[in-house]
Each structure stands twice: as structure tokens, then as C-alpha cells.
Design an enzyme around this catalytic site. Structure first.
Site, mmCIF file in Angstrom:
data_model
loop_
_atom_site.group_PDB
_atom_site.id
_atom_site.type_symbol
_atom_site.label_atom_id
_atom_site.label_comp_id
_atom_site.label_asym_id
_atom_site.label_seq_id
_atom_site.Cartn_x
_atom_site.Cartn_y
_atom_site.Cartn_z
ATOM 1 N N CYS A 80 0.793 -1.233 0.000
ATOM 2 C CA CYS A 80 0.000 0.000 0.000
ATOM 3 C C CYS A 80 0.823 1.280 0.000
ATOM 4 O O CYS A 80 0.582 2.183 -0.800
ATOM 5 C CB CYS A 80 -0.994 0.001 1.155
ATOM 6 S SG CYS A 80 -0.248 0.139 2.804
ATOM 7 N N HIS A 116 -1.848 1.415 7.074
ATOM 8 C CA HIS A 116 -2.379 1.545 5.723
ATOM 9 C C HIS A 116 -2.324 3.008 5.291
ATOM 10 O O HIS A 116 -2.318 3.917 6.137
ATOM 11 C CB HIS A 116 -3.818 1.020 5.656
ATOM 12 C CG HIS A 116 -4.346 0.908 4.262
ATOM 13 N ND1 HIS A 116 -3.656 0.291 3.247
ATOM 14 C CD2 HIS A 116 -5.509 1.349 3.697
ATOM 15 C CE1 HIS A 116 -4.361 0.343 2.134
ATOM 16 N NE2 HIS A 116 -5.475 0.983 2.377
ATOM 17 N N ASP A 131 -7.547 4.479 -3.599
ATOM 18 C CA ASP A 131 -6.683 3.503 -2.957
ATOM 19 C C ASP A 131 -6.336 2.412 -3.960
ATOM 20 O O ASP A 131 -7.199 1.615 -4.337
ATOM 21 C CB ASP A 131 -7.407 2.904 -1.744
ATOM 22 C CG ASP A 131 -6.544 1.936 -0.950
ATOM 23 O OD1 ASP A 131 -5.379 1.726 -1.331
ATOM 24 O OD2 ASP A 131 -7.051 1.390 0.053
#
Length: 303
Positions: A80, A116, A131
Site C-alpha cells: 500500500c 495503511h 486507494d
């Protein structure tokens, strides 16, 4: 804030197969441009943990130039903080207004610490969650930050955003954005992660990155994984997922999911990475996994 040069941006757009004038599209129809770029990105830039296994040093850089060389130069992806840092630089280079924030993923024992990263993009006063680094349950396109907003992800999976209090908040007035997923219309909603609206700095993500790439409890440290979305024939949007996890490759198209290959050795897994994702690991990279718990050992010895 970091951006890429015109030459680097052109190389990236060629890498993902975006054939239009991206800056013109971003100016004339920014949401459509953002959506198209995100779709193509997630089909070409995998969400993966390979460098934590097939590497001598197993350290991940969040420096924009390092990310460009890894993703565009070497045809790889990342987890991420890597892919969302990289995507934020791409979007700024296209003229988008955005900032990055932190989130907490919900595991079987509840929410963990800050682990995250997502981007919040503003278009015509409307903010969107963007995202490209959450994996199979992630949102494959921009999601407006609207309390209660529901959307279709990779069908039949649905997603939802809520702005609400969490059970562990001491102050009942606290609010965060909660991203939830429903696997099909009869399944229960499951909270995946939550994020805040406070802008995080590069130093914040460096701290988060250090823990995520080094702690033995990290999913990415424990698991060899690589995945990307599958686009429709006309590339209008995602219709499936291709997932390599530990010792198998699985394809999910709609509600149907099947394991298309299982492997017992490193040689088989390395060939699968090339066959399904176009990722070619050098001999030096391949040797980096030897001795790790994540190594696939053929019966009778090393792979």
C-alpha cells in the site's frame, strides 16, 4: 510536493496503456480521467510483497524515484505505501489536487496500528477516496467521501463508506471514515479498514513502512503474494481478479473463483510470476528467499 517529469509521466502512461492526452483529459473531465487511470493502473501495477522475500536486504523505499524505477523501470508493484505514494506522485503530475492519510486495517482481533495509506483527491469541491493498494477487497475506482455511500467494486462485491464512531473510541464524538465490503447481496458487511482526514507527512509513512516491512507479524513479511485486477475486453472497468498467494494462483471472475495453478517449488512459483504477471526475477532475487519461512521447498530439499 514530489511530481514526475513529463518524460517519466509519458513512460508511466505507456506502461499502463493509457492512450489519450492525459493532461487534457484531466483538465476537461477529471473524474473520468482519474477513474480510467486507476483502472489501468490496478490491472498493470500489481499489489505485491515480492521484495520482502526475493531480496537480499528486504527493505522498501518510499522515495519517488526509487518507486518509479521499481514500478515502471522493472515492471513491478508493491504494497500500500509503495503504490499509493507512487500513484499520488502520478496524480500530482497530471494536475490533480490530493493529500495522503493514514488508516488502520481490521484483522481478526480488531483494528491494528497505523498500517495503511490512502489518498484523498478533490475534484470540484468533492473529495474521493483513491486507494490502489488494498488487494482483493479494495475499491477499484474513486469513491466519493459521502456518509453511507455504497458502490459496486469487482462484482458481485460491494463497498461502502461510513463516517462514524468506532467501538474503542473513548470520546463518543470521534468520527473516522470506515470502508466496508459485502461479498454478495446476501453476505454480511465486513469492516476492512478506517482512515482519518488528517494529512500525514512523508515521515509518518516512513515510520509506518519500517514497521510493516520488518515486523514478523506483518502479513506481507509472512506471505508471498501478488495480485492485479482483470479488465473487461474493452477495458471499461474491472471484471475480475488474478491472485497469487503463497502456493497457488487463483482467478476470480464475477462470483466464480478457481485455482488455476498450484505449485510445490520455488521454480514453479517464479515461472508463475512471469507467466501471469510478467514479473521476471533475476537469479540474485530468486536466491534471496532461501532459508526464509516463505520459501517453497520441493520434496526432499531446497527448491
Amino acid at each position: 510536493m514530489p511530481t514526475y517529469t513529463d518524460e517519466e509521466l509519458a513512460l508511466y502512461l505507456e506502461h499502463i496503456g493509457y492512450r489519450q492526452d492525459a493532461r487534457q483529459q484531466a483538465s476537461q473531465n477529471p473524474l473520468a480521467c482519474l477513474t480510467d487511470v486507476q483502472h489501468l493502473h490496478m490491472a498493470r501495477v500489481p499489489f505485491e510483497s515480492l521484495s520482502l522475500h526475493y531480496s537480499r536486504h528486504r527493505l522498501l523505499s518510499l522515495e519517488p524515484e526509487d518507486l518509479f524505477n521499481k514500478i515502471v523501470g522493472n515492471g513491478r508493484g508493491g504494497y500500500c505505501m509503495e503504490v499509493n505514494t507512487f500513484f499520488a506522485c502520478i496524480l500530482r503530475s497530471l494536475g490533480f489536487t490530493l493529500y495522503s492519510v493514514g488508516g488502520r486495517v481490521k484483522g481478526v482481533d480488531g483494528y491494528k496500528g497505523w498500517d495503511h495509506m490512502v489518498n484523498i483527491v478533490t475534484i470540484n469541491s468533492q473529495r474521493y477516496l483513491v486507494d490502489v493498494g488494498f488487494g482483493s477487497n479494495g475499491a477499484p475506482h474513486p469513491v466519493p467521501l459521502e456518509d453511507g455511500h455504497e458502490f459496486v467494486g469487482v462484482a458481485p462485491t460491494r463497498g461502502r463508506l461510513q463516517y462514524r464512531n468506532l467501538e474503542f473510541h473513548i470520546d463518543p464524538n470521534q468520527r473516522v471514515w470506515v470502508y466496508s465490503v459485502q461479498e454478495n447481496e446476501t453476505a454480511p458487511w465486513r469492516d476492512m479498514y478506517h482512515f482519518v482526514e488528517t494529512e500525514f507527512m512523508a515521515g509518518d509513512f516512513e515510520v509506518m513502512n519500517l514497521r510493516t516491512m520488518t515486523t514478523p507479524q506483518s502479513f506481507f513479511v509472512q506471505s508471498v503474494m501478488c495480485m492485479c485486477t482483470v479488465l473487461s475486453e474493452g477495458k471499461e472497468g474491472p471484471v475480475g481478479l488474478l491472485i497469487l498467494h503463497r502456493d497457488y494462483v487463483k482467478r476470480r471472475m464475477g462470483a466464480e473463483s478457481e485455482i488455476i495453478e498450484q505449485f510445490e517449488s520455488e521454480e514453479q512459483r517464479v515461472k508463475a510470476l512471469e507467466r501471469y504477471f510478467g514479473i521476471m526475477l533475476s537469479p540474485k532475487e530468486q536466491s534471496g528467499i532461501r532459508g526464509l519461512a516463505s520459501e517453497l521447498r520441493a520434496k526432499g530439499g531446497h527448491a
